[in-house]
Design an enzyme around this catalytic site. Structure first.
Site, PDB file in Angstrom:
ATOM      1  N   ASN A   1      45.234  54.554  89.624  1.00 33.05           N
ATOM      2  CA  ASN A   1      44.377  54.663  90.807  1.00 33.05           C
ATOM      3  C   ASN A   1      44.134  56.148  91.058  1.00 33.05           C
ATOM      4  O   ASN A   1      44.653  57.009  90.328  1.00 33.05           O
ATOM      5  CB  ASN A   1      45.034  53.981  92.013  1.00 33.05           C
ATOM      6  CG  ASN A   1      44.060  53.841  93.182  1.00 33.05           C
ATOM      7  OD1 ASN A   1      42.912  53.426  92.997  1.00 33.05           O
ATOM      8  ND2 ASN A   1      44.483  54.200  94.383  1.00 33.05           N
ATOM      9  N   LYS A   2      43.380  56.433  92.074  1.00 35.73           N
ATOM     10  CA  LYS A   2      43.011  57.822  92.382  1.00 35.73           C
ATOM     11  C   LYS A   2      44.202  58.765  92.377  1.00 35.73           C
ATOM     12  O   LYS A   2      45.283  58.403  92.854  1.00 35.73           O
ATOM     13  CB  LYS A   2      42.330  57.825  93.756  1.00 35.73           C
ATOM     14  CG  LYS A   2      41.871  59.156  94.270  1.00 35.73           C
ATOM     15  CD  LYS A   2      41.002  59.936  93.298  1.00 35.73           C
ATOM     16  CE  LYS A   2      39.796  59.151  92.816  1.00 35.73           C
ATOM     17  NZ  LYS A   2      39.138  59.771  91.643  1.00 35.73           N
TER      18      LYS A   2
ATOM     19  N   ARG B   1      32.134  56.552  82.613  1.00 37.86           N
ATOM     20  CA  ARG B   1      33.459  56.911  83.170  1.00 37.86           C
ATOM     21  C   ARG B   1      34.523  56.089  82.433  1.00 37.86           C
ATOM     22  O   ARG B   1      34.355  54.872  82.259  1.00 37.86           O
ATOM     23  CB  ARG B   1      33.505  56.638  84.685  1.00 37.86           C
ATOM     24  CG  ARG B   1      32.538  57.534  85.473  1.00 37.86           C
ATOM     25  CD  ARG B   1      32.803  57.492  86.959  1.00 37.86           C
ATOM     26  NE  ARG B   1      34.033  58.168  87.324  1.00 37.86           N
ATOM     27  CZ  ARG B   1      34.606  58.062  88.530  1.00 37.86           C
ATOM     28  NH1 ARG B   1      34.059  57.301  89.457  1.00 37.86           N
ATOM     29  NH2 ARG B   1      35.708  58.718  88.800  1.00 37.86           N
TER      30      ARG B   1
ATOM     31  N   ASP C   1      42.174  51.145  89.565  1.00 35.26           N
ATOM     32  CA  ASP C   1      41.104  51.292  88.569  1.00 35.26           C
ATOM     33  C   ASP C   1      41.405  50.542  87.289  1.00 35.26           C
ATOM     34  O   ASP C   1      40.505  50.123  86.574  1.00 35.26           O
ATOM     35  CB  ASP C   1      40.857  52.777  88.275  1.00 35.26           C
ATOM     36  CG  ASP C   1      40.165  53.413  89.463  1.00 35.26           C
ATOM     37  OD1 ASP C   1      40.867  53.852  90.393  1.00 35.26           O
ATOM     38  OD2 ASP C   1      38.924  53.405  89.485  1.00 35.26           O
TER      39      ASP C   1
ATOM     40  N   ARG D   1      30.760  54.872  93.226  1.00 30.34           N
ATOM     41  CA  ARG D   1      32.088  55.045  92.627  1.00 30.34           C
ATOM     42  C   ARG D   1      32.966  53.940  93.192  1.00 30.34           C
ATOM     43  O   ARG D   1      32.555  53.180  94.048  1.00 30.34           O
ATOM     44  CB  ARG D   1      32.648  56.449  92.831  1.00 30.34           C
ATOM     45  CG  ARG D   1      32.258  57.242  94.019  1.00 30.34           C
ATOM     46  CD  ARG D   1      32.723  56.681  95.323  1.00 30.34           C
ATOM     47  NE  ARG D   1      34.141  56.374  95.308  1.00 30.34           N
ATOM     48  CZ  ARG D   1      34.720  55.505  96.108  1.00 30.34           C
ATOM     49  NH1 ARG D   1      34.015  54.818  96.993  1.00 30.34           N
ATOM     50  NH2 ARG D   1      36.011  55.277  96.058  1.00 30.34           N
ATOM     51  N   GLY D   2      34.213  53.881  92.674  1.00 32.29           N
ATOM     52  CA  GLY D   2      35.090  52.766  93.043  1.00 32.29           C
ATOM     53  C   GLY D   2      34.961  51.706  91.964  1.00 32.29           C
ATOM     54  O   GLY D   2      33.834  51.305  91.603  1.00 32.29           O
TER      55      GLY D   2
END
Ligand code: MRU
Length: 349
Positions: free
Chosen positions: A250-251, A90, A240, A47-48
């Site tokens: 982002n997260k 994703r 992201d 992930r990332g």
């Protein structure tokens, strides 16, 4: 710099460090089928954003390399289906689509040059490996530009994991911190745990400890307290997807950190490669936000912690550009107005 390697290309297939099992277990899986690479991206083995991009490129290369197609037309049909499978994993991190597009361009160039199928297969593998190698150099450059913005001493807050595990280099946000520390900045990292998936507690805390960088782990609801008590000198996070106007996905939880940073006069930096810019969209409103499974919220390490109720689990949020002090990429530092600065950096080499 000694950092974790989340992904590698080998003769046996694509090898990934299973990030779902960290920090308890350090185990790797080898994938010999592109469909398994796609499943690994979806299931968060890797992930990332930048690391997902590398995985996507390697997944496409694996599919082409292992294809039994005997004509270019057969291979192209398979190639399109491989790309579709990988692109369907994703939705938010634009690096995934960037990588698939780059692999597609490469495929079409090789096809247009009448490259024999064996050579085409090898060249696609080389392209994926080149993307991987480039990530390392890109992170180093981001680290150097970003280190200049870091305080000489103090606490820096991050969110999620934007380290080596997330990029296949030294990391973006954590790369900035790593380079600053190497240059002699005396930094401690404040790491919010990053519910629900705990990338902060499980991955960033692990990476920083392995790298010998001092850290303090906090729960997500402590962010305001630490901002208010003046113990945060700067925030640096990854991204992201960054829209043309600088709005940054982002997260989940990043937005509230940015609001608090603004309220308390703390600079809020975003560190991300140019491949994370999406200049085709004008603002963050157009960024698709991944909704993940309710289990991630109702369960902690497999144990139910909430009754069976309605749950929301958006995996990302969007921080408006006006809360972003600067965006650090491998070509320099962009500041507002981002419409101009991002376009200029994306167009420069
Ligand atoms: O859901 P994840 O773990 O893939 O989300 C990762 C993040 O939000 C990172 O901060 C972002 O991808 C930048 S990684 C350099």
């Amino acid at each position: 710099m000694n950092v974790a390697q989340p992904i590698e290309w080998t003769d046996k297939g694509v090898v990934m460090l299973d990030q779902r099992r960290l920090p308890g277990e350090v185990i790797r899986h080898t994938y010999a089928d592109y469909r398994d690479v796609a499943a690994a991206i979806k299931d968060m083995v890797i992930r990332g954003a930048p690391a997902i991009g590398v995985a996507a490129a390697m997944g496409v290369a694996l599919g082409v390399e292992r294809s039994k197609a005997r004509t270019l037309e057969e291979l192209r049909a398979e190639f399109l289906s491989i790309c579709q499978t990988i692109a369907g994993t994703r939705p938010t991190a634009v690096d995934l689509f960037w990588a698939v597009e780059r692999m597609s361009r490469s495929f079409e160039q090789l096809a247009a040059a009448n490259t024999p199928l064996d050579a085409l297969r090898r060249a696609m593998v080389e392209e994926a490996r080149a993307i991987h190698a480039e990530k390392k150099a890109i992170d180093e450059a981001i680290g150097c530009f970003g280190a200049e913005l870091m305080p000489a001493t103090g606490q820096v807050m991050t969110q999620c994991n934007a380290g080596a595990l997330a990029t296949a280099g030294i990391g973006t946000a954590l790369g900035v911190i790593r380079v600053a520390v190497e240059q002699g900045h005396k930094l401690r990292v404040l790491v919010p745990e990053t519910r629900p998936y705990l990338q902060g507690a499980r991955l960033t805390a692990w990476e920083l400890r392995e790298g010998g960088i001092p850290l303090t782990l906090i729960t997500d609801n402590m962010v305001g307290h630490f901002m208010k008590t003046g113990s945060v000198a700067a925030v640096v996070v990854g991204a992201d997807r960054i829209a043309a106007n600088g709005d940054t996905a982002n997260k989940i939880g990043t937005y509230q950190i940015a609001v608090l940073a603004h309220e308390h006069g703390v600079p809020f930096y975003v560190a991300a490669p140019v491949s994370t810019f999406d200049l085709t969209i004008s603002s963050g409103e157009q960024i698709p936000i991944e909704e993940r499974s309710a289990d991630e919220v109702t369960h902690l390490c497999g144990v139910r912690i909430a009754p069976d109720v309605t749950v929301a689990n958006p995996a990302f949020d969007v921080t408006p550009a006006r809360l972003v002090s600067a965006i650090i990429c491998e070509r320099g530092v962009a500041r507002a107005p981002y419409v101009e600065s991002l376009r200029r950096l994306a167009g420069s080499k």
